[in-house]
Design an enzyme around this catalytic site. Structure first.
Site, PDB file in Angstrom:
ATOM      1  N   TYR A   1     -16.865   5.793  -2.767  1.00  0.00           N
ATOM      2  CA  TYR A   1     -15.806   5.515  -2.225  1.00  0.00           C
ATOM      3  C   TYR A   1     -14.968   6.661  -3.062  1.00  0.00           C
ATOM      4  CZ  TYR A   1     -12.877   1.386  -0.401  1.00  0.00           C
ATOM      5  OH  TYR A   1     -12.348   0.562   0.134  1.00  0.00           O
TER       6      TYR A   1
ATOM      7  N   ASP B   1      -8.982   2.702  -4.055  1.00  0.00           N
ATOM      8  CA  ASP B   1      -9.458   1.233  -4.773  1.00  0.00           C
ATOM      9  C   ASP B   1     -10.109   1.547  -6.053  1.00  0.00           C
ATOM     10  OD1 ASP B   1      -8.376   0.529  -2.280  1.00  0.00           O
ATOM     11  OD2 ASP B   1     -10.218  -0.568  -1.790  1.00  0.00           O
TER      12      ASP B   1
ATOM     13  N   GLY C   1      -4.624   2.031  -2.697  1.00  0.00           N
ATOM     14  CA  GLY C   1      -5.227   2.600  -1.210  1.00  0.00           C
ATOM     15  C   GLY C   1      -6.650   3.600  -1.850  1.00  0.00           C
TER      16      GLY C   1
ATOM     17  N   GLU D   1     -15.405   7.573   7.156  1.00  0.00           N
ATOM     18  CA  GLU D   1     -14.436   6.984   6.581  1.00  0.00           C
ATOM     19  C   GLU D   1     -14.026   8.235   5.247  1.00  0.00           C
ATOM     20  OE1 GLU D   1     -15.421   3.328   4.498  1.00  0.00           O
ATOM     21  OE2 GLU D   1     -13.434   3.097   3.427  1.00  0.00           O
TER      22      GLU D   1
ATOM     23  N   ARG E   1     -19.823   1.524  -2.473  1.00  0.00           N
ATOM     24  CA  ARG E   1     -18.629   0.374  -2.451  1.00  0.00           C
ATOM     25  C   ARG E   1     -18.439   0.201  -3.980  1.00  0.00           C
ATOM     26  NH1 ARG E   1     -15.208  -0.030   1.236  1.00  0.00           N
ATOM     27  NH2 ARG E   1     -14.709  -2.206   0.443  1.00  0.00           N
TER      28      ARG E   1
ATOM     29  N   GLN F   1       0.905  -1.149   0.032  1.00  0.00           N
ATOM     30  CA  GLN F   1      -0.118   0.146  -0.014  1.00  0.00           C
ATOM     31  C   GLN F   1       0.832   1.281  -0.011  1.00  0.00           C
ATOM     32  OE1 GLN F   1      -2.845   0.124   3.234  1.00  0.00           O
ATOM     33  NE2 GLN F   1      -4.444   0.075   1.534  1.00  0.00           N
TER      34      GLN F   1
HETATM   35  C1  DGY Z   1     -11.279  -3.270   1.059  1.00  0.00           C
HETATM   36  O1  DGY Z   1     -11.366  -4.467   1.367  1.00  0.00           O
HETATM   37  O2  DGY Z   1     -11.926  -2.635   0.281  1.00  0.00           O
HETATM   38  C2  DGY Z   1      -9.835  -2.727   0.850  1.00  0.00           C
HETATM   39  O3  DGY Z   1      -9.766  -1.405   0.683  1.00  0.00           O
HETATM   40  C3  DGY Z   1      -8.636  -3.328   0.346  1.00  0.00           C
HETATM   41  O4  DGY Z   1      -7.767  -2.780   1.058  1.00  0.00           O
END
Ligand code: DGY
Length: 431
Positions: free
Chosen positions: A359, A173, A171, A403, A206, A112
């Protein structure tokens, strides 16, 4: 403007409570449920938060992170100290055997962003910059081994630009920077699996199922090669020069150089100076005139990714960019500042794939904001640094320690009571 829910001093108390609640005994989980293990860059930032009230605990966070370091120098992205069926993909999926990797516990097989060195420098400065600091002395060789691992296995062009082999390594994603390179990843061999993330938070915040299949396919590719870094670096179906990691690695090397000087580590000084010089010369490859900023590069298809993201602005943190490039970046920042209420969105509002709730496709992430603001301040752009800091403060005041946050409304996105957001309040934007 909505009335803040809490005073700043009660927010500081809440932030401390979050870190204490997410502390699993020497290491901290990013948030209960969604992320039940120790994550690499989360841990490094969390150390900065602990430093505001418990310096020993702050160092312990980084020491525990390096217990996961592999013999070859890599610090994995997840350290699995316990087995938690609430997370996918867990240790059984990754199959990284500590007897082979040399880590103290099962881990993931990828890395990462290497921000640990920069956070160690901050802790050392808070402690008064002693060249005899025993914790720094113990961590320094491990930090050097980590940066050497990047140079050895993840600098394929030898020009200081860092390659990633999985979008999870970045990081960030599901940032659309990875969409093009990921589209070429074959998912036909991916069997059935059950995601856990969408049982903890709203699926609209997500990655999609199609994206997740590709993430799993990449994991299976590395696993089939026994996590051999050489083979993966050469053959992996996803090979991208990540603008984010490149900038953070360059910054880490600059911070390590300061530490090497202080410790009198002359060989490391020369080595780091060479790494820094190479990256400073190589960085122009990531400058993309068509987007007006630094952007990632798809090595597999030999083409620029051509997407401006929050990571583009880490150039200030890395201390790179010609005068003209910096001026263009500041114009972009100006545009972003006008297009949304809260800086710094992970993707520009108005971009084709922008989504303020999903996200890394729009939401603001305070750790990136922190690094960008720090770089801007160091470069003398105090107004911008202040604006980013003030916006960050305001989102926490209105929504709490999420987050990430919608750049439009400041509404919290992803998981609640999040460790690195609490840490950023304590270290940076709390009053
Ligand atoms: C997740 O599981 O979404 C994480 O970001 C992977 O590192």
């Amino acid at each position: 403007m909505p009335t803040p829910l809490h005073s700043d001093s009660s927010l500081s108390a809440q932030a401390r409570d979050i870190l204490i609640k997410n502390d699993r005994g020497g290491y901290t989980v990013p948030t209960q449920g969604l992320y039940p293990y120790q994550w690499n860059w989360d841990s490094a930032f969390v150390a900065l938060g602990f430093a505001a009230f418990d310096r020993q605990r702050a160092w312990a966070e980084l020491e525990s992170l390096f217990q996961g370091q592999w013999t070859n120098g890599m610090v994995p992205h997840i350290l699995f100290r316990v087995n938690d069926p609430g997370y996918f993909p867990g240790p059984d999926m990754w199959q990284c055997d500590p007897r082979k990797t040399g880590s103290a516990m099962p881990t993931s097989g990828i890395t990462q962003p290497p921000v640990a060195a920069s956070c160690v420098r901050e802790l050392w400065e808070l402690d008064g910059c002693s060249p005899e600091h025993p914790k720094l002395r113990a961590l320094f060789p491990k930090l050097m081994a980590y940066t050497r691992w990047y140079r050895r296995f993840r600098d394929p062009l030898g020009n200081g630009l860092a390659m990633v082999v999985h979008n999870w390594e970045t990081g960030r994603d599901n940032n659309p920077e990875w969409d093009g390179p990921l589209a070429a990843v074959d998912t036909s061999s991916v069997g059935p699996y059950t995601r856990r993330d969408t049982s903890h938070v709203n699926a609209a915040m997500r990655p999609t199922k199609q994206e997740y299949d590709r993430y799993v396919a990449l994991l299976e590719f590395g696993r089939a090669r026994g996590w051999d870094p050489q083979a993966i670096a050469q053959e992996n179906p996803f090979r991208v020069l990540d603008v984010g990691i490149t900038m953070m690695l360059l910054r880490a090397d600059r911070d390590l150089l300061v530490l090497a000087h202080a410790l009198g580590e002359q060989e490391a000084v020369a080595e780091l100076q060479a790494c820094i010089a190479r990256a400073e010369q190589g960085i122009d490859m990531l400058w993309d005139e068509s987007v007006g900023g630094f952007s990632s590069y798809d090595l597999r298809h030999d083409q620029p990714v051509s997407i401006l993201s929050s990571a583009s602005f880490l150039s200030f943190y890395a201390g790179v960019g010609s005068e003209r490039q910096r001026a263009v970046q500041l114009e972009q920042l100006q545009r972003l500042g006008q297009s949304c209420r809260y800086l710094l969105p992970s993707l520009a509002p108005g971009s084709r794939t922008y989504d303020p709730m999903r996200y890394w496709r729009g939401p603001v992430w305070l750790v990136v904001s922190y690094m960008v603001a720090k770089g801007l301040r160091e470069a003398g752009h105090h107004e911008w640094s202040h604006r980013i800091q003030e916006d960050s403060r305001q989102m926490i005041r209105e929504s709490g320690f999420y987050e990430s946050f919608s750049p439009e409304t400041g509404q919290g996105t992803g998981g609640p009571d999040f460790s690195w957001t609490a840490a950023m309040w304590l270290h940076w934007c709390g009053t």
